[in-house]
Design a protein around this motif. Structure first.
Motif, mmCIF file in Angstrom:
data_model
loop_
_atom_site.group_PDB
_atom_site.id
_atom_site.type_symbol
_atom_site.label_atom_id
_atom_site.label_comp_id
_atom_site.label_asym_id
_atom_site.label_seq_id
_atom_site.Cartn_x
_atom_site.Cartn_y
_atom_site.Cartn_z
ATOM 1 N N PRO A 132 47.134 35.688 49.080
ATOM 2 C CA PRO A 132 46.268 34.966 48.001
ATOM 3 C C PRO A 132 44.939 35.737 47.806
ATOM 4 O O PRO A 132 44.406 36.381 48.585
ATOM 5 N N ASN A 133 44.272 35.364 46.621
ATOM 6 C CA ASN A 133 43.193 36.228 46.222
ATOM 7 C C ASN A 133 42.196 35.290 45.386
ATOM 8 O O ASN A 133 42.898 34.206 44.632
ATOM 9 N N ILE A 134 40.682 35.616 45.189
ATOM 10 C CA ILE A 134 40.183 34.891 44.275
ATOM 11 C C ILE A 134 39.194 36.079 44.024
ATOM 12 O O ILE A 134 38.595 36.868 44.561
ATOM 13 N N GLY A 135 38.971 36.163 42.601
ATOM 14 C CA GLY A 135 37.972 37.088 42.234
ATOM 15 C C GLY A 135 36.962 36.702 41.111
ATOM 16 O O GLY A 135 37.224 35.553 40.581
ATOM 17 N N TYR A 136 36.087 37.539 40.856
ATOM 18 C CA TYR A 136 35.102 36.985 39.765
ATOM 19 C C TYR A 136 34.685 38.061 39.028
ATOM 20 O O TYR A 136 34.449 39.164 39.335
ATOM 21 N N PHE A 137 34.847 37.976 37.614
ATOM 22 C CA PHE A 137 34.572 38.982 36.619
ATOM 23 C C PHE A 137 32.890 39.234 36.492
ATOM 24 O O PHE A 137 32.292 38.472 36.079
ATOM 25 N N ILE A 138 32.507 40.475 37.097
ATOM 26 C CA ILE A 138 31.037 40.759 37.046
ATOM 27 C C ILE A 138 30.832 41.271 35.521
ATOM 28 O O ILE A 138 29.741 41.459 35.110
ATOM 29 N N LYS A 139 31.875 42.105 35.111
ATOM 30 C CA LYS A 139 31.804 42.754 33.567
ATOM 31 C C LYS A 139 32.834 42.243 33.018
ATOM 32 O O LYS A 139 34.051 42.056 33.640
ATOM 33 N N GLU A 140 33.124 42.423 31.584
ATOM 34 C CA GLU A 140 34.340 42.251 31.039
ATOM 35 C C GLU A 140 35.567 43.349 31.331
ATOM 36 O O GLU A 140 35.026 44.431 31.673
ATOM 37 N N ARG A 141 36.475 42.763 31.950
ATOM 38 C CA ARG A 141 37.617 43.498 32.436
ATOM 39 C C ARG A 141 37.358 43.999 33.798
ATOM 40 O O ARG A 141 38.366 44.834 34.308
ATOM 41 N N PHE A 142 36.319 43.629 34.623
ATOM 42 C CA PHE A 142 36.005 44.111 35.903
ATOM 43 C C PHE A 142 35.731 43.260 36.825
ATOM 44 O O PHE A 142 34.719 42.343 36.669
ATOM 45 N N ALA A 143 36.462 42.991 37.699
ATOM 46 C CA ALA A 143 36.479 42.041 38.725
ATOM 47 C C ALA A 143 36.201 42.404 40.236
ATOM 48 O O ALA A 143 36.830 43.354 40.695
ATOM 49 N N LEU A 144 35.319 41.695 40.839
ATOM 50 C CA LEU A 144 35.277 41.734 42.482
ATOM 51 C C LEU A 144 35.882 40.690 42.987
ATOM 52 O O LEU A 144 35.848 39.464 42.483
ATOM 53 N N GLY A 145 36.641 40.765 44.226
ATOM 54 C CA GLY A 145 37.148 39.520 44.791
ATOM 55 C C GLY A 145 37.489 39.692 46.576
ATOM 56 O O GLY A 145 37.117 40.556 46.924
ATOM 57 N N ALA A 146 38.040 38.668 47.030
ATOM 58 C CA ALA A 146 38.346 38.783 48.262
ATOM 59 C C ALA A 146 39.876 38.213 48.284
ATOM 60 O O ALA A 146 40.425 37.322 47.715
#
Length: 177
Positions: A56-70
């Protein structure tokens, strides 16, 4: 008649799909992996291991089309159980309005393996890093099904593991309020 129904379904998906790949949105989901690993150890032993992993994962879009996550990871096989935690970056190449999109992902995981083999239980911690590339099909503005190929390299206490994986993932893109 079946062809007409399929055409209508595809047209509906295509006209209603609009992925939420915008800055500030969340990515929640996970993937299932089937992997076949060949390992060569320092003592000259070769092994082949087939396994299934849930991640499982969760991420956040810091820019349009670009996400960072865990991510979290869990693998259970006859001789070992694996628990992991990791970080990833993901980039979608096409515009958010597309029904189909291409993505690339880079990740780093720390993995703890517990094995119960002859001679008693053993455990160790390793790190893995890899690259994933694939395609996502959006069913609507929030839900996507992913198909990807991943290369991963692991630094084990007894050697190095090189993995090539076929990955199926499911992601929900949550719009910020």
């Amino acid at each position: 008649m079946k062809t007409l129904k399929l055409f209508i379904l595809l047209a509906f998906i295509y006209t209603n799909a609009n992925a939420q790949l915008n800055k500030g949105n969340w990515l929640v989901g996970g993937s299932g992996e089937y992997s076949s690993r060949n390992s060569k150890f320092d003592n000259g032993a070769d092994t082949k291991i087939d396994r299934i992993t849930i991640k499982p994962n969760i991420g956040y879009f810091i820019k349009e089309r670009f996400a960072l996550g865990a991510t979290l990871g869990y693998t259970n096989q006859t001789i070992f159980t694996t628990y992991g935690v990791g970080l990833f970056t993901r980039y979608y190449f096409l515009e958010p309005e597309k029904t189909f999109n291409l993505f690339a992902q880079v990740h780093f995981d720390i993995v703890h393996v517990v094995s119960d083999i002859e001679g008693g239980a053993r455990s160790n911690t390793s790190n893995f890093y890899g690259v994933r590339a694939g395609q996502v099909v959006f069913f609507n503005s929030a839900v996507g099904l992913e198909f990807a190929i991943e290369y991963e390299r692991g630094n084990l206490p007894t050697g190095v593991a090189n993995n090539i994986k076929a990955v199926i993932g499911f992601q929900i893109h949550l719009e910020k309020k």
